[in-house]
Design an enzyme around this catalytic site. Structure first.
Site, PDB file in Angstrom:
ATOM      1  N   ASP A 126      13.205  40.117  42.738  1.00 44.69           N
ATOM      2  CA  ASP A 126      14.504  40.368  42.093  1.00 44.69           C
ATOM      3  C   ASP A 126      14.371  41.332  40.917  1.00 44.69           C
ATOM      4  O   ASP A 126      15.206  41.327  40.017  1.00 44.69           O
ATOM      5  CB  ASP A 126      15.171  39.056  41.665  1.00 44.69           C
ATOM      6  CG  ASP A 126      14.428  38.328  40.545  1.00 44.69           C
ATOM      7  OD1 ASP A 126      13.410  38.850  40.045  1.00 44.69           O
ATOM      8  OD2 ASP A 126      14.869  37.223  40.163  1.00 44.69           O
TER       9      ASP A 126
ATOM     10  N   ARG B 269      31.025  37.428  36.789  1.00 42.47           N
ATOM     11  CA  ARG B 269      29.935  36.638  37.361  1.00 42.47           C
ATOM     12  C   ARG B 269      29.131  35.940  36.266  1.00 42.47           C
ATOM     13  O   ARG B 269      28.701  34.798  36.436  1.00 42.47           O
ATOM     14  CB  ARG B 269      29.026  37.533  38.205  1.00 42.47           C
ATOM     15  CG  ARG B 269      29.640  37.969  39.530  1.00 42.47           C
ATOM     16  CD  ARG B 269      28.608  38.638  40.421  1.00 42.47           C
ATOM     17  NE  ARG B 269      29.156  38.924  41.733  1.00 42.47           N
ATOM     18  CZ  ARG B 269      29.662  40.095  42.098  1.00 42.47           C
ATOM     19  NH1 ARG B 269      29.688  41.086  41.221  1.00 42.47           N
ATOM     20  NH2 ARG B 269      30.144  40.281  43.307  1.00 42.47           N
ATOM     21  N   LEU B 270      28.918  36.618  35.158  1.00 44.43           N
ATOM     22  CA  LEU B 270      28.198  36.000  34.046  1.00 44.43           C
ATOM     23  C   LEU B 270      28.933  34.769  33.527  1.00 44.43           C
ATOM     24  O   LEU B 270      28.337  33.721  33.289  1.00 44.43           O
ATOM     25  CB  LEU B 270      28.008  37.020  32.916  1.00 44.43           C
ATOM     26  CG  LEU B 270      26.771  37.903  32.945  1.00 44.43           C
ATOM     27  CD1 LEU B 270      26.807  38.904  31.791  1.00 44.43           C
ATOM     28  CD2 LEU B 270      25.499  37.064  32.864  1.00 44.43           C
ATOM     29  N   VAL B 271      30.235  34.915  33.348  1.00 51.22           N
ATOM     30  CA  VAL B 271      31.037  33.798  32.846  1.00 51.22           C
ATOM     31  C   VAL B 271      31.067  32.663  33.862  1.00 51.22           C
ATOM     32  O   VAL B 271      30.948  31.482  33.504  1.00 51.22           O
ATOM     33  CB  VAL B 271      32.464  34.277  32.520  1.00 51.22           C
ATOM     34  CG1 VAL B 271      33.380  33.090  32.230  1.00 51.22           C
ATOM     35  CG2 VAL B 271      32.437  35.228  31.334  1.00 51.22           C
ATOM     36  N   SER B 272      31.193  33.007  35.143  1.00 47.67           N
ATOM     37  CA  SER B 272      31.219  31.986  36.186  1.00 47.67           C
ATOM     38  C   SER B 272      29.907  31.220  36.244  1.00 47.67           C
ATOM     39  O   SER B 272      29.881  30.005  36.476  1.00 47.67           O
ATOM     40  CB  SER B 272      31.513  32.643  37.536  1.00 47.67           C
ATOM     41  OG  SER B 272      31.423  31.710  38.591  1.00 47.67           O
TER      42      SER B 272
END
Length: 216
Positions: A84, A140-143
């Site tokens: 990754d 996406r970061l917040v999720s």
């Protein structure tokens, strides 16, 4: 093509780690992760970027140098690796994180140390770049980490990193590259999107290919 060493990359919040993990499971490959949460200097950097940037980047450098041994060992036994992180990703972060002033040039110091400690880097058989817009990455970061996730980063840092990723992969030509527009796709939890990615990988020709949901 038989991909033995695959790299999934993307800016912060792109979902690269989750996709790399799923691809590793699919290909029965070793999942190699950079594990930024294990860098003891990273939280200090977020609190005081000016004082802890060099230590943060040097720690990542040493982890990547060790990763080369793992990748080479898997290649020797004909195993697969899905990582990754790209071994050259310091070219994205160092210009943002480290000073380049004339009297105390941290960037030059970093490159000198890297030249001394970094072994020859194996080239991936395929690099998948998850091209993600700033707003989609922040969602996406917040999720993933909660509403306070965006407050962890220095002011303007995320946007700078997003821009450096786009610049880097616009010029990247060291390995076959699949640029997947990730704003409207979920390769981790949407099986149709994952299958589309696999089909695209299997039919790739040339050194650069683009995957957009609207084109399929």
């Amino acid at each position: 093509m038989d991909y033995q060493y695959i790299v999934v990359e993307g800016s912060i919040g792109s979902g690269k780690s989750a996709l790399a993990r799923r691809l590793a499971e699919y290909f029965n490959a070793l999942y190699l992760t950079e594990s930024p949460e294990t860098n003891p200097f990273l939280d200090l950097f977020y609190q005081n970027a000016a004082n802890h940037g060099l230590a943060t980047e040097l720690h990542f450098l040493m982890r990547r140098a060790k990763a080369i041994d793992i990748i080479n060992a898997e290649e020797t036994r004909n195993g697969r690796v899905v990582a990754d992180f790209l071994l050259e990703k310091d070219q994205i972060f160092v210009p943002v994180v480290l000073d380049d002033n004339q009297q105390a040039n941290e960037q030059n110091l970093f490159w000198e140390i890297k030249h001394k400690v970094m072994p020859d880097m194996p080239l991936p058989d395929l690099v998948i770049y998850l091209q993600t817009g700033n707003e989609a990455a922040q969602r996406r970061l917040v999720s993933r980490n909660g509403v306070g996730a965006l407050n962890l980063f220095p002011s303007g840092y995320l946007n700078q990193i997003h821009e450096e990723y786009r610049r880097f992969f616009h010029l990247y030509d060291n390995a076959p590259l699949l640029i997947a527009n990730n704003d409207d796709m979920d390769f981790t939890d949407n099986d149709d999107h994952f299958e589309l990615l696999l089909r695209t990988i299997s039919h790739m020709q040339g050194n650069r290919h683009y995957l957009n949901l609207k084109d399929n």
